[in-house]
Enzyme design. Structure first.
Site, PDB file in Angstrom:
ATOM      1  N   ASP A  23       0.834  -1.198   0.000  1.00 23.79           N
ATOM      2  CA  ASP A  23       0.000   0.000   0.000  1.00 23.79           C
ATOM      3  C   ASP A  23       0.872   1.253   0.000  1.00 23.79           C
ATOM      4  O   ASP A  23       2.030   1.214   0.418  1.00 23.79           O
ATOM      5  CB  ASP A  23      -0.913  -0.026   1.244  1.00 23.79           C
ATOM      6  N   HIS A  40       3.141   3.622  -8.679  1.00 24.71           N
ATOM      7  CA  HIS A  40       3.023   2.216  -9.095  1.00 24.71           C
ATOM      8  C   HIS A  40       4.300   1.785  -9.819  1.00 24.71           C
ATOM      9  O   HIS A  40       4.807   0.687  -9.616  1.00 24.71           O
ATOM     10  CB  HIS A  40       1.807   2.022 -10.007  1.00 24.71           C
ATOM     11  N   ASN A  71     -10.215  -2.792  -6.439  1.00 24.50           N
ATOM     12  CA  ASN A  71      -9.405  -1.870  -7.250  1.00 24.50           C
ATOM     13  C   ASN A  71      -9.997  -1.610  -8.639  1.00 24.50           C
ATOM     14  O   ASN A  71      -9.639  -0.631  -9.298  1.00 24.50           O
ATOM     15  CB  ASN A  71      -7.961  -2.388  -7.400  1.00 24.50           C
ATOM     16  N   ARG A 197      -5.424  -2.300   8.710  1.00 28.36           N
ATOM     17  CA  ARG A 197      -6.550  -3.095   8.183  1.00 28.36           C
ATOM     18  C   ARG A 197      -6.012  -4.292   7.401  1.00 28.36           C
ATOM     19  O   ARG A 197      -4.877  -4.247   6.931  1.00 28.36           O
ATOM     20  CB  ARG A 197      -7.358  -2.270   7.159  1.00 28.36           C
ATOM     21  N   GLU A 210       1.052 -13.484  11.992  1.00 26.13           N
ATOM     22  CA  GLU A 210       1.498 -12.315  12.759  1.00 26.13           C
ATOM     23  C   GLU A 210       1.384 -11.085  11.862  1.00 26.13           C
ATOM     24  O   GLU A 210       1.807 -11.113  10.703  1.00 26.13           O
ATOM     25  CB  GLU A 210       2.963 -12.502  13.188  1.00 26.13           C
TER      26      GLU A 210
HETATM   27  C1  FPP Z   1      -1.606   0.241  -3.426  1.00 29.94           C
HETATM   28  O1  FPP Z   1      -1.205   1.568  -3.455  1.00 29.94           O
HETATM   29  C2  FPP Z   1      -1.076  -0.493  -4.551  1.00 29.94           C
HETATM   30  C3  FPP Z   1      -1.814  -1.055  -5.530  1.00 29.94           C
HETATM   31  C4  FPP Z   1      -3.280  -0.968  -5.582  1.00 29.94           C
HETATM   32  C5  FPP Z   1      -1.214  -1.770  -6.641  1.00 29.94           C
HETATM   33  C6  FPP Z   1       0.068  -2.476  -6.365  1.00 29.94           C
HETATM   34  C7  FPP Z   1       0.822  -2.562  -7.621  1.00 29.94           C
HETATM   35  C8  FPP Z   1       2.166  -2.526  -7.734  1.00 29.94           C
HETATM   36  C9  FPP Z   1       3.080  -2.514  -6.612  1.00 29.94           C
HETATM   37  C10 FPP Z   1       2.799  -2.500  -9.059  1.00 29.94           C
HETATM   38  C11 FPP Z   1       2.437  -3.598  -9.988  1.00 29.94           C
HETATM   39  C12 FPP Z   1       2.604  -4.944  -9.407  1.00 29.94           C
HETATM   40  C13 FPP Z   1       3.241  -5.967  -9.986  1.00 29.94           C
HETATM   41  C14 FPP Z   1       3.233  -7.287  -9.322  1.00 29.94           C
HETATM   42  C15 FPP Z   1       3.975  -5.840 -11.222  1.00 29.94           C
HETATM   43  P1  FPP Z   1      -2.339   2.681  -3.549  1.00 29.94           P
HETATM   44  O2  FPP Z   1      -2.434   3.115  -4.967  1.00 29.94           O
HETATM   45  O3  FPP Z   1      -3.608   2.185  -2.953  1.00 29.94           O
HETATM   46  O4  FPP Z   1      -1.706   3.802  -2.663  1.00 29.94           O
HETATM   47  P2  FPP Z   1      -2.492   4.912  -1.806  1.00 29.94           P
HETATM   48  O5  FPP Z   1      -3.224   4.176  -0.717  1.00 29.94           O
HETATM   49  O6  FPP Z   1      -1.408   5.774  -1.282  1.00 29.94           O
HETATM   50  O7  FPP Z   1      -3.417   5.619  -2.741  1.00 29.94           O
END
Ligand code: FPP
Length: 260
Positions: A23, A40, A71, A197, A210
């Site tokens: 996150d 990202h 998402n 969460r 854990e």
């Molecule tokens: C949460 O950050 C992250 C995601 C919803 C996507 C996770 C994706 C990656 C790490 C990159 C792609 C993954 C792979 C395996 C290639 P958020 O956008 O919810 O952050 P925020 O809570 O600060 O808005």
């Protein structure tokens, strides 16, 4: 063949299965005055480093929450970018996954993914299927309630068809209908960016995991932060609802009898 594994001395038990709620990509980018997608993109570097480090340290399974069922509600542009990132990552990382002996497996409602991303994932799963090192599980279009609903639906169908006896259903039966029943439950679940969460992630499988929450946003979560989480895990006492030998008072039954 997987590369030589070097388990660090954590001073306590080693987490065989680590699950991570990645996150804070958006916040990381916004704090730097950049659009969310930069977070990202940078988050992919953390995926690469954490995967490689876990494989080298001999972690048996690593599950990354890469895209939740929820998402899909994000703006179309961000979803499209994430799906593209996934596709590109799958193609670019194949060599590294092979070199590190990593097996890839995806869990979730994968039929919702765009065909090109799904093809890239399936090809990488097939290519890495015989590797004997760490299992990397990507949770994609994943929601734990959806996983349980999918499991219960399949069980109900089999009960109707007469191939499953409702009276025989126990915890292990339900587990067998989850997306990936053979992988042992996570020992340690890490959440980055500070929220306390579990966000519909592996609700069944995390029963005795854990929890470790760190304020670091995912793009800043690298080797040192990973080791910090593993050391914290090693210092915890896991009792799985029971008591450790040293906590059991001597002659405890006698003292109960005396007071009754
Ligand atoms: C949460 O950050 C992250 C995601 C919803 C996507 C996770 C994706 C990656 C790490 C990159 C792609 C993954 C792979 C395996 C290639 P958020 O956008 O919810 O952050 P925020 O809570 O600060 O808005």
């Amino acid at each position: 063949m997987s590369p030589t594994v070097q388990r660090p001395d954590l001073g306590g038990p080693f987490p065989e299965h680590i699950a991570i709620i990645m996150d804070g990509n958006g916040r990381w980018a916004t704090e730097r005055g950049m659009p969310r997608i930069f977070g990202h993109r940078e988050g992919v570097r953390s995926v690469r480093e954490v995967t490689t480090e876990c494989a080298r340290m001999g972690v048996k399974s690593l599950t990354l929450y890469a895209f939740s069922e929820e998402n899909w509600k994000r703006p179309g542009q961000e979803v499209t970018y994430l799906m593209r990132l996934l596709r590109v990552f799958m193609r670019r990382e194949r060599k590294t996954l092979m070199k590190n002996g990593v097996r890839l497996r995806c869990i979730g409602r994968l039929d919702r993914l765009p065909a090109a991303s799904l093809d890239a994932l399936r090809e990488t799963e097939a290519l890495t299927a015989d590797n004997d090192g760490m299992l990397l599980r990507l949770a994609l279009s994943y929601g734990s309630r959806a996983e349980m609903a999918d499991a219960v639906r399949r069980m109900a169908e089999e009960a109707r068809a007469g191939t499953l006896d409702p009276a025989s259903i126990d915890e292990e039966t339900l587990r067998a209908y989850l997306y990936d029943p053979t992988t042992p439950d996570p020992d340690l679940v890490i959440r980055t960016a500070g929220e306390m969460r579990v966000s519909n992630f592996l609700l069944w499988q995390l029963s005795y995991a854990e929890l470790y929450v760190t304020p670091f946003c995912w793009p800043d979560f690298r080797r040192d932060q990973l080791l910090g989480a593993m050391k914290e895990f090693a210092s915890r006492r896991r009792k799985f609802g029971g008591l450790e030998q040293e906590d059991i008072p001597a002659a405890s039954t006698e003292s109960v009898e005396e007071t009754t």
